[in-house]
Write a protein that holds these residues in place. Structure first.
Motif, PDB file in Angstrom:
ATOM      1  N   VAL A  31       0.833  -1.206   0.000  1.00 41.66           N
ATOM      2  CA  VAL A  31       0.000   0.000   0.000  1.00 41.66           C
ATOM      3  C   VAL A  31       0.871   1.260   0.000  1.00 41.66           C
ATOM      4  N   ALA A  32       2.009   1.207   0.695  1.00 41.56           N
ATOM      5  CA  ALA A  32       2.909   2.359   0.763  1.00 41.56           C
ATOM      6  C   ALA A  32       3.729   2.535  -0.521  1.00 41.56           C
ATOM      7  N   GLY A  33       3.656   1.542  -1.427  1.00 40.80           N
ATOM      8  CA  GLY A  33       4.381   1.636  -2.676  1.00 40.80           C
ATOM      9  C   GLY A  33       5.809   1.123  -2.616  1.00 40.80           C
ATOM     10  N   HIS A  34       6.166   0.460  -1.524  1.00 45.10           N
ATOM     11  CA  HIS A  34       7.521  -0.076  -1.375  1.00 45.10           C
ATOM     12  C   HIS A  34       7.666  -1.461  -2.009  1.00 45.10           C
ATOM     13  N   GLU A  35       6.558  -2.144  -2.197  1.00 42.95           N
ATOM     14  CA  GLU A  35       6.579  -3.506  -2.753  1.00 42.95           C
ATOM     15  C   GLU A  35       5.340  -3.681  -3.619  1.00 42.95           C
ATOM     16  N   ILE A  36       5.518  -4.202  -4.817  1.00 46.97           N
ATOM     17  CA  ILE A  36       4.381  -4.494  -5.691  1.00 46.97           C
ATOM     18  C   ILE A  36       3.931  -5.915  -5.406  1.00 46.97           C
ATOM     19  N   ALA A  37       2.664  -6.084  -5.065  1.00 47.61           N
ATOM     20  CA  ALA A  37       2.089  -7.409  -4.827  1.00 47.61           C
ATOM     21  C   ALA A  37       1.443  -7.890  -6.115  1.00 47.61           C
ATOM     22  N   ALA A  38       2.014  -8.950  -6.690  1.00 48.24           N
ATOM     23  CA  ALA A  38       1.523  -9.513  -7.936  1.00 48.24           C
ATOM     24  C   ALA A  38       0.717 -10.774  -7.662  1.00 48.24           C
ATOM     25  N   VAL A  39      -0.358 -10.945  -8.430  1.00 47.61           N
ATOM     26  CA  VAL A  39      -1.218 -12.124  -8.265  1.00 47.61           C
ATOM     27  C   VAL A  39      -1.778 -12.527  -9.622  1.00 47.61           C
ATOM     28  N   PRO A  40      -2.015 -13.830  -9.808  1.00 51.72           N
ATOM     29  CA  PRO A  40      -2.759 -14.236 -11.009  1.00 51.72           C
ATOM     30  C   PRO A  40      -4.237 -13.919 -10.793  1.00 51.72           C
ATOM     31  N   ASP A  41      -4.973 -13.731 -11.884  1.00 53.08           N
ATOM     32  CA  ASP A  41      -6.411 -13.468 -11.766  1.00 53.08           C
ATOM     33  C   ASP A  41      -7.130 -14.551 -10.970  1.00 53.08           C
ATOM     34  N   LEU A  42      -6.572 -15.738 -10.954  1.00 54.22           N
ATOM     35  CA  LEU A  42      -7.119 -16.856 -10.191  1.00 54.22           C
ATOM     36  C   LEU A  42      -7.375 -16.476  -8.730  1.00 54.22           C
ATOM     37  N   LEU A  43      -6.553 -15.605  -8.179  1.00 59.26           N
ATOM     38  CA  LEU A  43      -6.694 -15.219  -6.769  1.00 59.26           C
ATOM     39  C   LEU A  43      -8.103 -14.738  -6.446  1.00 59.26           C
ATOM     40  N   PHE A  44      -8.696 -13.976  -7.338  1.00 55.92           N
ATOM     41  CA  PHE A  44     -10.009 -13.407  -7.063  1.00 55.92           C
ATOM     42  C   PHE A  44     -11.097 -14.490  -6.994  1.00 55.92           C
ATOM     43  N   TYR A  45     -10.945 -15.529  -7.795  1.00 55.48           N
ATOM     44  CA  TYR A  45     -11.875 -16.661  -7.719  1.00 55.48           C
ATOM     45  C   TYR A  45     -11.680 -17.421  -6.415  1.00 55.48           C
ATOM     46  N   GLU A  46     -10.421 -17.597  -6.024  1.00 58.23           N
ATOM     47  CA  GLU A  46     -10.144 -18.317  -4.775  1.00 58.23           C
ATOM     48  C   GLU A  46     -10.694 -17.560  -3.567  1.00 58.23           C
TER      49      GLU A  46
END
Length: 134
Positions: A31-46
């Protein structure tokens, strides 16, 4: 950049679970912009599946919790056939679900660390140097 799976992101929503403090550090860094959190679209289904089938939340509470995901501005990736081929190979090699394997494959493609709170998954793939347990 870091790849986080649903087991970590769920701790962002339900902050009273074991490991929530460690998960919150990743959330705060993202949230602070220090790290980009990457996820596959699959995450939203899970996440949607967990909220719909594994909780006793009302539909309004589920909608509110699910809406939080969009506020986190996660870096979403739509996987292509090559990523699925890599995921299938990982799935067979480590005897894990394809669902879990695509997170690892995404982290391999992005050349970054994959973090999970799923101890059973971690135990199966811990010899992959880029995999960390929350």
């Amino acid at each position: 950049m870091i790849v986080l799976d649903a087991s970590v992101i769920l701790k962002w929503i339900f902050d009273d679970e074991d490991g929530s403090e460690r998960a919150a550090r990743w959330k705060d860094a993202h949230v602070a912009g220090h790290e980009i959190a990457a996820v596959p679209d699959l995450l939203f289904y899970e996440i949607g599946n967990v909220l719909a089938t594994k909780t006793k939340l009302s539909e309004a509470a589920i909608a509110e919790a699910f809406s939080l995901l969009w506020e986190f501005s996660l870096e979403r990736f739509d996987l292509g056939v090559e990523e699925f081929h890599g995921g299938i190979a990982l799935s067979r090699k480590y005897k894990i679900t394809l669902y879990d394997a695509v997170y690892i494959e995404l982290s391999r493609r992005l050349k970054c660390t994959f973090v999970t709170a799923d101890r059973k998954l971690y135990e199966k793939v811990k010899n992959i140097k880029t995999v960390e347990l929350l």
